[in-house]
Design a protein around this motif. Sequence first.
Motif, PDB file in Angstrom:
ATOM      1  N   LEU A  25      48.702  13.931  88.240  1.00 24.21           N
ATOM      2  CA  LEU A  25      49.533  15.007  89.277  1.00 24.21           C
ATOM      3  C   LEU A  25      48.419  16.031  89.684  1.00 24.21           C
ATOM      4  O   LEU A  25      48.331  17.179  88.949  1.00 24.21           O
ATOM      5  CB  LEU A  25      50.427  15.787  88.255  1.00 24.21           C
ATOM      6  CG  LEU A  25      51.522  16.577  89.091  1.00 24.21           C
ATOM      7  CD1 LEU A  25      52.237  15.874  90.275  1.00 24.21           C
ATOM      8  CD2 LEU A  25      52.575  17.053  88.062  1.00 24.21           C
ATOM      9  N   ASP A  44      52.032  22.373  92.441  1.00 24.64           N
ATOM     10  CA  ASP A  44      53.434  21.974  92.060  1.00 24.64           C
ATOM     11  C   ASP A  44      54.258  22.345  93.041  1.00 24.64           C
ATOM     12  O   ASP A  44      55.344  21.433  93.519  1.00 24.64           O
ATOM     13  CB  ASP A  44      53.660  22.855  90.711  1.00 24.64           C
ATOM     14  CG  ASP A  44      53.171  24.240  91.016  1.00 24.64           C
ATOM     15  OD1 ASP A  44      53.327  24.707  92.026  1.00 24.64           O
ATOM     16  OD2 ASP A  44      53.018  24.799  89.971  1.00 24.64           O
ATOM     17  N   PHE A  91      54.474  19.127  95.419  1.00 27.47           N
ATOM     18  CA  PHE A  91      55.238  18.118  94.845  1.00 27.47           C
ATOM     19  C   PHE A  91      56.513  18.360  94.842  1.00 27.47           C
ATOM     20  O   PHE A  91      57.364  17.247  95.241  1.00 27.47           O
ATOM     21  CB  PHE A  91      54.640  17.798  93.430  1.00 27.47           C
ATOM     22  CG  PHE A  91      55.043  16.697  92.838  1.00 27.47           C
ATOM     23  CD1 PHE A  91      54.792  15.414  93.431  1.00 27.47           C
ATOM     24  CD2 PHE A  91      55.872  16.422  91.608  1.00 27.47           C
ATOM     25  CE1 PHE A  91      55.385  14.094  92.734  1.00 27.47           C
ATOM     26  CE2 PHE A  91      56.407  15.313  90.953  1.00 27.47           C
ATOM     27  CZ  PHE A  91      56.172  14.234  91.481  1.00 27.47           C
ATOM     28  N   MET A 145      53.612   9.669  85.164  1.00 30.03           N
ATOM     29  CA  MET A 145      52.655  10.072  85.718  1.00 30.03           C
ATOM     30  C   MET A 145      51.676  10.825  84.690  1.00 30.03           C
ATOM     31  O   MET A 145      52.206  11.079  83.524  1.00 30.03           O
ATOM     32  CB  MET A 145      52.971  11.311  86.662  1.00 30.03           C
ATOM     33  CG  MET A 145      53.948  12.333  86.175  1.00 30.03           C
ATOM     34  SD  MET A 145      54.477  13.515  87.285  1.00 30.03           S
ATOM     35  CE  MET A 145      55.453  14.699  86.442  1.00 30.03           C
TER      36      MET A 145
END
Length: 384
Positions: A234, A238, A241, A257
């Motif tokens: 990842l 954030d 995403f 993930m």
Amino acid sequence: MARLPLELQSYIFVFVDSQSLPQKPDLNEAPILFLRVCRLWRDIALATPILWTQLQIDSFPCQTNYLEACAMWLKRARSLPLSVTLRGALRLDKNLQDLLAQCSPRLKDLTLVIDQILVKGPTSSEIMWKMPERSLASLKTLSIEPTGYYTYGYISEWLDILRAAPRLSHCKMINTLEDPDVLPLQPLMLASLECMHLGEPGDWNLRDNMGSNSLVILRYLTLPALKILTVSELDIADDAFLSFLSRSSPPLESLKMTLSHEEPWPESVVSRFLPLIPQLITLDLAAIDGDPILPFVDLLASSEVLPHLRTIVFRPNTAANIHYSRLLSMLKCRFTLCPTRLERFELNFTEYVDMPNEEVRVALQQLARDGLKIHIGAPGNNML
């Protein structure tokens, strides 16, 4: 053999052919070998188009006789869907591009095995592979695979291929680079894509040294049918995403993930993240470093969060900060209070860890007796 019904002989050829992958234009390998035994076998092989539906093409070398053999191979498949593996680099010569253009409307599966790092700028004998709009209209599966950690591609090239494949349902991609030489990229919606695998484990140095990451392409994609997402790391912000999940609203059922080794998501971000995937059935989280899984443990200790969850897998990098009491509270909630009962929980370590205290062990063993499948420890070594 000659007395067997022709249909049975054809079936045997197909079975033998399926065991000899990858299939290349080789005189000593099936199915071309069948053509050289006798006239009967040659007639049967030529009358069985499914024998010729899978082919690996090497982009180097591309001599004329090699491409003619590939073209004849694909012609023998008649109108059946094709599965093609292209091995080499995406910088293809004109003759090979012409061959791919001829068969692209029938391509069902396409695998690109990238042997070389892509370098921008055409040469006198090579040009980039350009995909006309919707030229891969029948493509269902796309796999872009590297041969080493330091293989990568440009987002613009991957988007060109995706844009040509509006019916794509399964996709696997390696790490990508931003291309500073192209105009701003146009976003893309793939309404049929159900399964996506992004990145390759072990590419962290590539990302740090060369600006590459596995998820950057999600900034340009909307995937409203996505059910399975596997992410090697990842490694985007954030907010980016969360924005992808928000605009896609995917019916995500499985998420696997690896959380970044940088700053872990705070609980405030996790609390925004989980409601965006309410249909999730399987959650598999790994950690590169630190303890980024703990916020997920705390939020999952609520029957209102991910109510359909059946499987939880945690793969922490270290067992130093495992809070067994909080894990136990979460498991009791998921197993007894949620509308869909939790069926399986795994806490996998790659190193030796201390066992939970006696009180926690007894409670976990009781959950196991009640029907919850629990594994804590290294693979193949359940501490319970």
